[in-house]
Scaffold this motif. Structure first.
Motif, mmCIF file in Angstrom:
data_model
loop_
_atom_site.group_PDB
_atom_site.id
_atom_site.type_symbol
_atom_site.label_atom_id
_atom_site.label_comp_id
_atom_site.label_asym_id
_atom_site.label_seq_id
_atom_site.Cartn_x
_atom_site.Cartn_y
_atom_site.Cartn_z
ATOM 1 N N UNK A 101 0.790 -1.219 0.000
ATOM 2 C CA UNK A 101 0.000 0.000 0.000
ATOM 3 C C UNK A 101 0.825 1.273 0.000
ATOM 4 N N UNK A 102 2.135 1.169 -0.279
ATOM 5 C CA UNK A 102 2.982 2.366 -0.337
ATOM 6 C C UNK A 102 2.851 3.078 -1.673
ATOM 7 N N UNK A 103 2.313 2.399 -2.660
ATOM 8 C CA UNK A 103 2.050 3.000 -3.968
ATOM 9 C C UNK A 103 0.701 2.502 -4.471
ATOM 10 N N UNK A 104 0.019 3.342 -5.231
ATOM 11 C CA UNK A 104 -1.292 2.973 -5.788
ATOM 12 C C UNK A 104 -1.170 2.418 -7.196
ATOM 13 N N UNK A 105 -0.047 2.709 -7.832
ATOM 14 C CA UNK A 105 0.233 2.176 -9.170
ATOM 15 C C UNK A 105 1.739 2.109 -9.346
ATOM 16 N N UNK A 106 2.176 1.219 -10.210
ATOM 17 C CA UNK A 106 3.584 1.131 -10.595
ATOM 18 C C UNK A 106 3.620 1.142 -12.111
ATOM 19 N N UNK A 107 4.522 1.920 -12.674
ATOM 20 C CA UNK A 107 4.599 2.027 -14.126
ATOM 21 C C UNK A 107 5.831 1.299 -14.639
ATOM 22 N N UNK A 108 5.626 0.563 -15.716
ATOM 23 C CA UNK A 108 6.732 -0.103 -16.396
ATOM 24 C C UNK A 108 6.237 -0.541 -17.773
ATOM 25 N N UNK A 109 7.052 -1.301 -18.470
ATOM 26 C CA UNK A 109 6.629 -1.784 -19.779
ATOM 27 C C UNK A 109 5.512 -2.811 -19.621
ATOM 28 N N UNK A 110 4.726 -2.969 -20.675
ATOM 29 C CA UNK A 110 3.659 -3.981 -20.633
ATOM 30 C C UNK A 110 4.243 -5.365 -20.358
ATOM 31 N N UNK A 111 5.397 -5.639 -20.920
ATOM 32 C CA UNK A 111 6.023 -6.938 -20.721
ATOM 33 C C UNK A 111 6.418 -7.134 -19.264
ATOM 34 N N UNK A 112 7.016 -6.107 -18.674
ATOM 35 C CA UNK A 112 7.430 -6.206 -17.281
ATOM 36 C C UNK A 112 6.225 -6.314 -16.359
ATOM 37 N N UNK A 113 5.225 -5.474 -16.606
ATOM 38 C CA UNK A 113 4.024 -5.492 -15.761
ATOM 39 C C UNK A 113 3.328 -6.845 -15.853
ATOM 40 N N UNK A 114 3.308 -7.417 -17.045
ATOM 41 C CA UNK A 114 2.715 -8.747 -17.212
ATOM 42 C C UNK A 114 3.430 -9.761 -16.332
ATOM 43 N N UNK A 115 4.758 -9.684 -16.287
ATOM 44 C CA UNK A 115 5.530 -10.597 -15.469
ATOM 45 C C UNK A 115 5.321 -10.366 -13.982
#
Length: 285
Positions: A192-206
């Motif tokens: 709960x320290x962040x509400x979203x994390x941004x990265x590439x679609x490939x990384x987020x998928x992993x």
């Protein structure tokens, strides 16, 4: 022969030798590629961010960027690659300090980085998205959504291009949580320290696969076309000959069956094949 003639001939020979040495150009130091070929190995700097670069349980560096680097360097006569794990923000300083010979971490080409290092032509074309808690509680589908909600916090890799994207969108620094790697992004969401994390679609998928039903990827992420990114290998500015040799092999290899097979295991497909040169990407504003 008299001793006098001997001395004269000796002096003449000495003078001639000195003249020849002075007239002969100094032998240049071996190029980086020549040194790597002689050693038979290259040191690959990477940060842990699957699928771009990471280590197997037995410590072998792999991922899209290192595997491409291995294939290209083998074509150049360098058979072995040793991974040097580094936090993302220390990759360029580590390269400059000669801790390794090349950055193979899926690093994006940006105009700012182009002033610090020289890039190979792109290995891949990448788009981004957010990782959020199930149901996306704060309805964050763009940088603008984060900027409009002062209570929202966005996690990103320290030293990454996402910091600029966030600031350009009006996100305050106190809304930005900079972390060392993708695992820390997942942990930030779970804690709960962040509400979203941004990265590439490939990384987020992993990351989403690791997090199971506790996180999800935003499917309808809204982003600027200018944020389409191009990952490449990075070299020290004086290693232009090495970069050029790599580019020559990349031009022949990218898009081949061997290339597609190499990167498909990491989730890359034909949509990730780049369509620009490093010079074109460096010139973007």
């Amino acid at each position: 022969m008299s001793s006098t003639n001997t001395r004269k001939n000796g002096i003449t020979a000495a003078v001639l030798t000195a003249f020849l040495v002075a007239a002969t150009p100094l032998t240049s130091h071996a190029t980086t590629l020549e040194s790597l070929t002689e050693k038979g190995s290259v040191r690959v700097g990477y940060a842990s961010e699957a699928p771009f670069a990471f280590a197997t349980p037995d410590g072998v560096v792999t991922g899209e960027s290192p595997e491409i680097a291995k294939a290209i360097f083998k074509r150049l006569g360098v058979q072995e690659a040793t991974g040097v794990l580094t936090e993302w923000g220390a990759l360029i300083p580590g390269l400059t300090a000669k801790r390794f010979d090349v950055i193979a971490a899926g690093m994006y080409i940006t105009p700012a980085r182009c002033k610090q290092v020289i890039f190979s032509d792109p290995l891949s074309k990448i788009t981004d998205t957010f990782l959020v808690a199930p149901g996306n509680p704060k309805n964050l589908r763009s940088y603008a959504d984060v900027a409009k909600n002062p209570d929202a916090k966005l996690a990103m890799l320290a030293g990454s291009v996402y910091t600029k994207y966030a600031r350009d969108a009006g996100i305050n620094d106190d809304q930005i949580l900079q972390v060392p790697d993708a695992t820390a992004q997942l942990q930030a969401i779970l804690a709960g320290r962040a509400d979203a994390a941004v990265s590439t679609r490939l990384t987020v998928k992993g990351i989403a696969a690791k997090g199971g039903d506790k996180v999800e990827a935003v499917q309808d992420f809204q982003d600027s076309p200018d944020h389409i990114n191009y990952g490449a290998l990075a070299f020290r500015p004086d290693d232009t000959a090495l970069r050029d040799a790599v580019n020559a092999e990349l031009k022949k290899w990218l898009g081949s069956e061997e290339h597609r097979k190499t990167v498909s295991q990491f989730g890359f497909d034909e949509t990730n094949i780049p369509d620009k040169t490093a010079a074109e990407v460096c010139s973007r504003t």
